[in-house]
Enzyme design. Structure first.
Site: not given
Ligand code: CO8
Length: 274
Positions: A82, A125, A128, A148
């Site tokens: 998400a 997500g 999921e 998460e």
């Molecule tokens: N949301 C928003 N932006 C994101 C997300 C995300 N989930 N993941 C990556 N990005 C963005 C980064 O902020 C970055 O943007 P910017 O260049 O503007 O800073 C760009 O994508 C590239 O990402 P990174 O620079 O972080 O890339 P890395 O190679 O260093 O890292 C990762 C890659 C490991 C995937 C890292 O981006 C990361 O940890 N992302 C978040 C992963 C995460 O925590 N996902 C879970 C999110 S919460 C969720 O999914 C809940 C679902 C709930 C559903 C509920 C239903 C009721």
């Protein structure tokens, strides 16, 4: 609804009808849906989820569409979860009032087979969504996980339920409580994915699988998909009963007569979807 980028963005979803040779056509009955926010690793914000569910429901109503592949734009991610920036400003009241996540339930109701083609990250997500699909083709470098917990929350769109059913409690518990990601070989070994292929072949392999399914008798495909998915929800007795009734029902179709006649005649069947 809180859309951080409202008014300044392109559609977050692309829908195409690729034929095996690469031309654009609906003849083989396969649609390719691409999550298209590569700059944020295809993070699933509310707008994207709305566009995705609308697109899937539209394809589900189209009788020429017999299988749908969902993938992520770019090479780095299927979807990294998400959109955390959008989630960060939510409160219980906004989540309850807007109930944006009710759309996940609509994805579950799609009758057309859904195939996730996962390259790179499928996290939160994103994992999921991939698990909501019926089949999952992963690239060798794909990473699955429910991170998460590291954000101070927990999975909310099926992670605790579907991951546990797919890979078992002991493994799911570790992933959910630590946020560790799991590579494609591990995910395949534990039954989360259908097949692992080289990263560059993920979409082609998913389209090929989709084309094979699209060539099957449509009503039998819908019934069989529903019955397999019921296995996740029903006890064995109720599941077997559901399966048997679905099996009986297919004997009301022209395709059943055609399939069995074609076998006897030693010819290829022609499916009518009736
Ligand atoms: N949301 C928003 N932006 C994101 C997300 C995300 N989930 N993941 C990556 N990005 C963005 C980064 O902020 C970055 O943007 P910017 O260049 O503007 O800073 C760009 O994508 C590239 O990402 P990174 O620079 O972080 O890339 P890395 O190679 O260093 O890292 C990762 C890659 C490991 C995937 C890292 O981006 C990361 O940890 N992302 C978040 C992963 C995460 O925590 N996902 C879970 C999110 S919460 C969720 O999914 C809940 C679902 C709930 C559903 C509920 C239903 C009721």
């Amino acid at each position: 609804m809180t859309d951080v980028a409202a008014g300044e963005r392109q559609p977050s979803i692309q829908v195409a009808f690729p034929a095996p040779g690469g031309a654009t056509s609906t003849v083989d009955g396969v649609a390719l849906v691409t999550l298209d926010r590569p700059k944020v690793l295809n993070a699933l914000d509310f707008t994207l989820i709305a566009e995705l569910t609308d697109a899937l429901e539209g394809l589900d109503r189209d009788p020429t569409c017999r299988a749908i592949v969902i993938t992520g734009a770019g090479e780095r991610a299927f979807a990294a979860g998400a959109d955390i920036r959008e989630l960060a400003v939510q409160t219980p009241a906004t989540l309850l009032a807007d109930d944006e996540f009710h759309r996940w339930e609509r994805i579950k109701r799609i009758r057309t087979p859904l195939i996730a083609a996962v390259r790179g990250f499928a996290l939160g997500g994103g994992c999921e969504l991939a698990m909501t699909c019926d089949l999952l083709i992963a690239g060798e470098g794909a990473q699955f996980g429910q991170p998460e917990i590291r954000l101070g929350v927990m999975p909310g769109a099926g992670g605790t339920q579907r991951l546990t059913r797919a890979i078992g409690k002991a493994r799911a518990m570790e992933l959910v409580l630590t946020g560790r990601t799991m590579g494609a070989p591990e995910a395949e070994a534990h039954g989360l994915v259908t097949r692992v292929v080289p990263d560059g072949e993920v979409v082609a392999a998913a389209l090929e699988l989709a084309a094979t399914i699209a060539a099957m008798p449509p009503l039998a495909v819908i019934a069989a998909k529903e019955a397999v998915n019921r296995a996740e929800e029903l006890g064995l007795g109720a599941g077997l009963e559901f399966e048997r009734r679905s099996f009986y029902l297919l004997f009301a179709t022209e395709d059943q007569r055609e399939g069995m006649s074609a076998f006897s005649d030693k010819r290829k069947p022609t499916w009518k979807g009736r």
